[in-house]
Design a protein around this motif. Structure first.
Motif, PDB file in Angstrom:
ATOM      1  N   HIS A 210     103.000   7.839  23.306  1.00 42.22           N
ATOM      2  CA  HIS A 210     102.604   8.833  24.298  1.00 42.22           C
ATOM      3  C   HIS A 210     101.161   9.294  24.100  1.00 42.22           C
ATOM      4  O   HIS A 210     100.442   9.556  25.067  1.00 42.22           O
ATOM      5  N   GLU A 211     100.717   9.383  22.848  1.00 38.48           N
ATOM      6  CA  GLU A 211      99.392   9.915  22.553  1.00 38.48           C
ATOM      7  C   GLU A 211      98.266   9.005  23.048  1.00 38.48           C
ATOM      8  O   GLU A 211      97.155   9.483  23.300  1.00 38.48           O
ATOM      9  N   VAL A 212      98.509   7.715  23.157  1.00 36.07           N
ATOM     10  CA  VAL A 212      97.449   6.778  23.542  1.00 36.07           C
ATOM     11  C   VAL A 212      97.738   6.109  24.893  1.00 36.07           C
ATOM     12  O   VAL A 212      97.156   5.082  25.220  1.00 36.07           O
ATOM     13  N   ARG A 213      98.631   6.699  25.664  1.00 33.37           N
ATOM     14  CA  ARG A 213      99.058   6.043  26.901  1.00 33.37           C
ATOM     15  C   ARG A 213      97.898   5.879  27.892  1.00 33.37           C
ATOM     16  O   ARG A 213      97.774   4.822  28.531  1.00 33.37           O
ATOM     17  N   ILE A 214      97.033   6.903  28.037  1.00 39.36           N
ATOM     18  CA  ILE A 214      95.953   6.828  29.021  1.00 39.36           C
ATOM     19  C   ILE A 214      94.977   5.703  28.684  1.00 39.36           C
ATOM     20  O   ILE A 214      94.631   4.893  29.571  1.00 39.36           O
ATOM     21  N   PRO A 215      94.481   5.577  27.428  1.00 38.04           N
ATOM     22  CA  PRO A 215      93.608   4.433  27.120  1.00 38.04           C
ATOM     23  C   PRO A 215      94.289   3.088  27.356  1.00 38.04           C
ATOM     24  O   PRO A 215      93.638   2.137  27.817  1.00 38.04           O
ATOM     25  N   VAL A 216      95.580   2.992  27.045  1.00 35.97           N
ATOM     26  CA  VAL A 216      96.299   1.732  27.264  1.00 35.97           C
ATOM     27  C   VAL A 216      96.400   1.438  28.756  1.00 35.97           C
ATOM     28  O   VAL A 216      96.196   0.300  29.204  1.00 35.97           O
ATOM     29  N   PHE A 217      96.698   2.471  29.558  1.00 34.18           N
ATOM     30  CA  PHE A 217      96.764   2.279  31.014  1.00 34.18           C
ATOM     31  C   PHE A 217      95.423   1.785  31.560  1.00 34.18           C
ATOM     32  O   PHE A 217      95.377   0.874  32.396  1.00 34.18           O
ATOM     33  N   ILE A 218      94.342   2.369  31.069  1.00 34.52           N
ATOM     34  CA  ILE A 218      93.016   1.969  31.535  1.00 34.52           C
ATOM     35  C   ILE A 218      92.712   0.526  31.139  1.00 34.52           C
ATOM     36  O   ILE A 218      92.122  -0.232  31.926  1.00 34.52           O
ATOM     37  N   LEU A 219      93.124   0.131  29.936  1.00 37.41           N
ATOM     38  CA  LEU A 219      92.913  -1.251  29.504  1.00 37.41           C
ATOM     39  C   LEU A 219      93.679  -2.231  30.393  1.00 37.41           C
ATOM     40  O   LEU A 219      93.157  -3.298  30.765  1.00 37.41           O
ATOM     41  N   ILE A 220      94.912  -1.891  30.741  1.00 36.11           N
ATOM     42  CA  ILE A 220      95.713  -2.752  31.615  1.00 36.11           C
ATOM     43  C   ILE A 220      95.046  -2.885  32.985  1.00 36.11           C
ATOM     44  O   ILE A 220      94.885  -3.988  33.519  1.00 36.11           O
ATOM     45  N   VAL A 221      94.655  -1.746  33.551  1.00 29.06           N
ATOM     46  CA  VAL A 221      94.011  -1.752  34.863  1.00 29.06           C
ATOM     47  C   VAL A 221      92.688  -2.503  34.803  1.00 29.06           C
ATOM     48  O   VAL A 221      92.360  -3.299  35.706  1.00 29.06           O
ATOM     49  N   ALA A 222      91.910  -2.290  33.735  1.00 23.67           N
ATOM     50  CA  ALA A 222      90.612  -2.956  33.608  1.00 23.67           C
ATOM     51  C   ALA A 222      90.766  -4.473  33.525  1.00 23.67           C
ATOM     52  O   ALA A 222      89.963  -5.221  34.095  1.00 23.67           O
ATOM     53  N   ALA A 223      91.788  -4.938  32.809  1.00 26.82           N
ATOM     54  CA  ALA A 223      92.020  -6.385  32.706  1.00 26.82           C
ATOM     55  C   ALA A 223      92.346  -6.967  34.085  1.00 26.82           C
ATOM     56  O   ALA A 223      91.829  -8.032  34.460  1.00 26.82           O
ATOM     57  N   LEU A 224      93.182  -6.279  34.848  1.00 27.14           N
ATOM     58  CA  LEU A 224      93.550  -6.760  36.182  1.00 27.14           C
ATOM     59  C   LEU A 224      92.347  -6.734  37.130  1.00 27.14           C
ATOM     60  O   LEU A 224      92.145  -7.667  37.919  1.00 27.14           O
TER      61      LEU A 224
END
Length: 229
Positions: free
Chosen positions: A68-82
Motif C-alpha cells: 500500500h505504501e508504494v502503490r502510487i509509484p508502482v501505478f505510475i510505472l505501469i502507466v508509463a510503460a504502457l
C-alpha cells in the motif's frame, strides 16, 4: 465474471454520469490543446483508452501484491510503460500524426483521468471490471473530445476530419461550409475551447435537469385518505 447490471453501470458512469471531461473536469490540458480538430481529439482519446484499459487490468490483477505504501509509484510505472509502448507505435505507424500530437501522448502518464481511475477503481475491483471501467471512461473522453474538436474545426475553418489523411491516406476532409468562409479564429484558439467546453457542460446539465424533471412528473402522488367520523 461481470454481471449485466455491473456492465451497464460501468458503461453509464464512464460515458455519461461520471464523464471525466464534463463532470470530473480531469485532463483539461489535452482536452483544450489537442481538440483543434476532430481527428486529433479522437486519436489521442484512442491512445488513452488503450492505456487506461490495460493499466486497469494490470493494477487490478496485481493489487494484492503491491504494498500500500508504494502503490502510487508502482501505478505510475505501469502507466508509463504502457504509454511508452503506445508512443512508439504512434511514432512507427502514424508518424505525421505523432508529430502533430507531440508531447501530449507522453503526457498521458500524468493525465489525471488515468491515475484517478487506477487508484479509485482498479485498485479496489476485479480485473475484468477494472478493464471495462478504463474502456468506458476513455469512451466518455473520446466522444467529448470528438464533439469539441468537431465544433471547433467546423466553426473555425468550416471543415470536418481535417488531417484524416494522416490516419487513412487518400481520404480528404469534408468542406461543410462554403470555401470562401473566413473562419472564426477564436474557435481554434484556447479561449474558444474554454467557451465551447462551458457550453457542453451547460448542455449536459440541461439534459440531466430535464430528465430529472420528467421523472418527477411521472412519479404518482400518494393517495390521501380521509378519516371518517
Amino acid at each position: 465474471m461481470i454481471t449485466r447490471d455491473e456492465f451497464r453501470q460501468i458503461a453509464a458512469n464512464g460515458t455519461w454520469k461520471q464523464n471525466s471531461s464534463l463532470i470530473q473536469l480531469l485532463g483539461l490540458c489535452p482536452l483544450l490543446a489537442v481538440t483543434t480538430n476532430l481527428v486529433n481529439g479522437v486519436m489521442l482519446s484512442l491512445a488513452t483508452i488503450i492505456v487506461m484499459s490495460i493499466a486497469g487490468l494490470a493494477v487490478a490483477s496485481l493489487r494484492n501484491l503491491i504494498p500500500h505504501e508504494v502503490r502510487i509509484p508502482v501505478f505510475i510505472l505501469i502507466v508509463a510503460a504502457l504509454v511508452t509502448v503506445v508512443d512508439l507505435l504512434f511514432n512507427a505507424g502514424l508518424h505525421e500524426l505523432y508529430l502533430v500530437l507531440g508531447i501530449f501522448i507522453p503526457l498521458i502518464v500524468t493525465n489525471c483521468i488515468v491515475l484517478a481511475r487506477v487508484e479509485a477503481f482498479a485498485n479496489k475491483n476485479p480485473p475484468l471490471q477494472a478493464m471495462f471501467d478504463g474502456i468506458f471512461m476513455g469512451v466518455g473522453m473520446l466522444w467529448t473530445l470528438a464533439l469539441l474538436g468537431g465544433l471547433r474545426e467546423l466553426i473555425g475553418s468550416g471543415t470536418l476530419f481535417s488531417g484524416i489523411d494522416m490516419v487513412f491516406p487518400g481520404l480528404h476532409p469534408l468542406q461543410l461550409l462554403p470555401k470562401d468562409y473566413p473562419g472564426l479564429l477564436l474557435a481554434i484558439l484556447p479561449p474558444g475551447a474554454f467557451i465551447l467546453l462551458g457550453c457542453l457542460i451547460a448542455w449536459k446539465n440541461w439534459v440531466e435537469a430535464r430528465a430529472a424533471s420528467r421523472d418527477n412528473r411521472q412519479v404518482p402522488e400518494p393517495a390521501v385518505t380521509g378519516s371518517g367520523h
